[in-house]
Design an enzyme around this catalytic site. Sequence first.
Site, PDB file in Angstrom:
ATOM      1  N   GLN A  29       0.833  -1.200   0.000  1.00 31.03           N
ATOM      2  CA  GLN A  29       0.000   0.000   0.000  1.00 31.03           C
ATOM      3  C   GLN A  29       0.869   1.252   0.000  1.00 31.03           C
ATOM      4  O   GLN A  29       1.217   1.782   1.046  1.00 31.03           O
ATOM      5  CB  GLN A  29      -0.927  -0.009   1.210  1.00 31.03           C
ATOM      6  CG  GLN A  29      -1.888   1.126   1.197  1.00 31.03           C
ATOM      7  CD  GLN A  29      -3.235   0.744   1.739  1.00 31.03           C
ATOM      8  OE1 GLN A  29      -3.408  -0.292   2.354  1.00 31.03           O
ATOM      9  NE2 GLN A  29      -4.206   1.591   1.513  1.00 31.03           N
ATOM     10  N   PHE A  30       1.210   1.725  -1.197  1.00 29.76           N
ATOM     11  CA  PHE A  30       2.066   2.906  -1.320  1.00 29.76           C
ATOM     12  C   PHE A  30       1.416   4.151  -0.731  1.00 29.76           C
ATOM     13  O   PHE A  30       2.096   5.089  -0.329  1.00 29.76           O
ATOM     14  CB  PHE A  30       2.476   3.146  -2.779  1.00 29.76           C
ATOM     15  CG  PHE A  30       1.407   3.764  -3.640  1.00 29.76           C
ATOM     16  CD1 PHE A  30       1.363   5.145  -3.798  1.00 29.76           C
ATOM     17  CD2 PHE A  30       0.460   2.988  -4.265  1.00 29.76           C
ATOM     18  CE1 PHE A  30       0.383   5.732  -4.593  1.00 29.76           C
ATOM     19  CE2 PHE A  30      -0.519   3.554  -5.055  1.00 29.76           C
ATOM     20  CZ  PHE A  30      -0.567   4.930  -5.220  1.00 29.76           C
ATOM     21  N   THR A  31       0.087   4.147  -0.608  1.00 31.19           N
ATOM     22  CA  THR A  31      -0.606   5.335  -0.106  1.00 31.19           C
ATOM     23  C   THR A  31      -0.299   5.618   1.366  1.00 31.19           C
ATOM     24  O   THR A  31      -0.618   6.711   1.857  1.00 31.19           O
ATOM     25  CB  THR A  31      -2.133   5.225  -0.299  1.00 31.19           C
ATOM     26  OG1 THR A  31      -2.613   4.081   0.393  1.00 31.19           O
ATOM     27  CG2 THR A  31      -2.475   5.128  -1.779  1.00 31.19           C
TER      28      THR A  31
END
Length: 146
Positions: free
Chosen positions: A78-80
């Site tokens: 989850q890069f967010t």
Amino acid sequence: MRIVVQRAKSGRVLVEGNVVGEIGHGVVLLVGVTHDDTMDDVNWLAEKVVGLRIFEDENGKMNHSLLDVGGSILSVSQFTLYGDCRKGKRPNFMAAAKPEQAKELYTQLNEKMRSYGCRVETGIFGAMMEVEIVNDGPVTLILDSH
């Protein structure tokens, strides 16, 4: 490296309607990687995740680890988690690692957790995923290796 840890009764990841990873009792991890993460971050976080005493003992106290209870891990990239929302209304993702670096460290993290004897299921790196989590407690923690 940043991980949101959720103690879960169950969790699963779907891609295009197909289940690609699923667990029962254990933890769901949302994993973000930043530019300066290394194998030191991977090793520290893997040991931390499998050793966190967040499962209840016979007295109802959080005293047991994932290893103690035989729980599983559902790990989702989850890069967010590295979205910066301090300015404006649109997140800036400049702190997120490039996909090649992030995928390598994410994969190494999953392998390291498996090396402790944990069953690790995953989503698909870079895919649009639906993540279903039945949070237990709820117990949600944030780990950051920096």
